[in-house]
Design an enzyme around this catalytic site. Structure first.
Site, PDB file in Angstrom:
ATOM      1  CE  LYS A 226      -7.884  13.254  12.451  1.00  9.85           C
ATOM      2  NZ  LYS A 226      -6.911  12.140  12.280  1.00  9.85           N
TER       3      LYS A 226
ATOM      4  NE  ARG B 298     -11.920   9.426   9.535  1.00  7.54           N
ATOM      5  CZ  ARG B 298     -11.753   9.701  10.819  1.00  7.54           C
ATOM      6  NH1 ARG B 298     -11.931  10.888  11.282  1.00  7.54           N
ATOM      7  NH2 ARG B 298     -11.390   8.762  11.648  1.00  7.54           N
TER       8      ARG B 298
ATOM      9  NE  ARG C  33      -4.767   7.473  20.041  1.00  6.46           N
ATOM     10  CZ  ARG C  33      -5.303   7.830  18.886  1.00  6.46           C
ATOM     11  NH1 ARG C  33      -5.411   9.099  18.574  1.00  6.46           N
ATOM     12  NH2 ARG C  33      -5.724   6.917  18.048  1.00  6.46           N
TER      13      ARG C  33
ATOM     14  NE  ARG D  89      -9.155   5.877  19.429  1.00  8.83           N
ATOM     15  CZ  ARG D  89      -9.026   6.767  18.444  1.00  8.83           C
ATOM     16  NH1 ARG D  89      -8.774   8.033  18.741  1.00  8.83           N
ATOM     17  NH2 ARG D  89      -9.150   6.402  17.198  1.00  8.83           N
TER      18      ARG D  89
END
Ligand code: AP5
Ligand code: MG
Length: 226
Positions: free
Chosen positions: A26, A101, A140, A173
């Site tokens: 996304k 969500r 990531r 993250r």
């Protein structure tokens, strides 16, 4: 309402939702879609992380949930999204990344749009099987300043650990640890996956296969929105 021509036609107004599991792409695809339409990308994950970074009262409450991979309470997210959507740059359309969500959030969005006499144009659902997602999330890296997302294997920066755009050090993250990713996937299955059917009933869903190279996925989205 041509996707490819939207810039030359002076920017048409589109209101989009980007739906997909954690790590489905996304945040990777959002800026590309938004640039073509000239609309802002609104990522609730980014808004929540900014509040946590700035140590606001709301940020402290958010962290209790995000650190465990749980969704934050609906009322709090709905509030920050409504505030963001009321800003001037959203009058020409917007793309929501990571919101809604839950069914309660989707209902709240529907009510908000209705109160302004607006409606959604499309819900782009990026479909990726779970086994690929853990590798995507754990590899990531991102830049807090430019907002750019990288992957150690699939999309490395030019210089290891450094953002191509800002030159700042990339960060991982907190919620991209394997056990937290598993919890986020479970939250998705339980609370978010019903939204595919919810929006299918409204004939809004454009489903895109999210497996393959990033530019292939971009191309599939363009074809769907064509
Ligand atoms: P959020 O930030 O929205 O996280 P998420 O949904 O878990 O999604 P991600 O950002 O992990 O995935 P993505 O789909 O953006 O993937 P990306 O493009 O980065 O939310 C975080 C937390 O905030 C939640 O857990 C929750 O606590 C809270 N929250 C947020 N919104 C909320 C809401 N509405 N209600 C309640 N709580 C909320 O890609 C992932 C990696 O894969 C990257 O490294 C990328 O480079 C790579 N990649 C992308 N595409 C490809 C490809 N085609 N091939 C190979 N690699 C690829
Ligand atoms: Mg994201």
């Amino acid at each position: 309402r041509g996707y490819k021509n939207s810039r030359s036609t002076g920017g048409c107004i589109v209101r989009l939702v980007l739906l997909g599991k954690p790590g489905s792409g996304k945040g990777t695809q959002a800026p590309i879609i938004c640039e073509k339409y000239g609309i802002p990308a609104i990522s609730t994950g980014d808004l929540i992380r900014a509040a946590i970074r700035n140590e606001t009262e709301l940020g402290k409450r958010f962290k209790e949930f995000t650190s465990k991979g749980e969704l934050v309470p609906d009322t709090l997210v709905v509030e920050i999204v409504a505030e963001r959507l009321s800003q001037d740059d959203c009058s020409g359309g917007f793309l929501l990344d990571g919101f809604p969500r839950t069914v309660a959030q989707a209902d709240a969005l529907g009510d908000w749009l209705k109160s302004k006499d607006l409606k959604l144009d499309n819900v782009v659902y990026i479909d990726v099987p779970n086994d690929i997602l853990v590798e995507r999330a754990t590899g990531r890296r991102s830049c807090a300043e430019s907002g750019r997302t990288y992957h150690v294997k699939f999309a490395p920066p030019k210089v290891e650990g450094i953002c191509d755009v800002s030159g700042k050090a990339l960060i991982q993250r907190d919620d991209d640890k394997e056990e937290v990713v598993a919890k986020r996937l479970a939250e998705y299955d339980e609370k978010t996956s019903p939204l595919v059917g919810y929006y299918r009933e409204k004939s809004l869903v454009k489903q895109v296969d999210g497996v393959g190279a990033m530019n292939e996925v971009t191309q599939r989205i363009a074809e769907q929105l064509g």
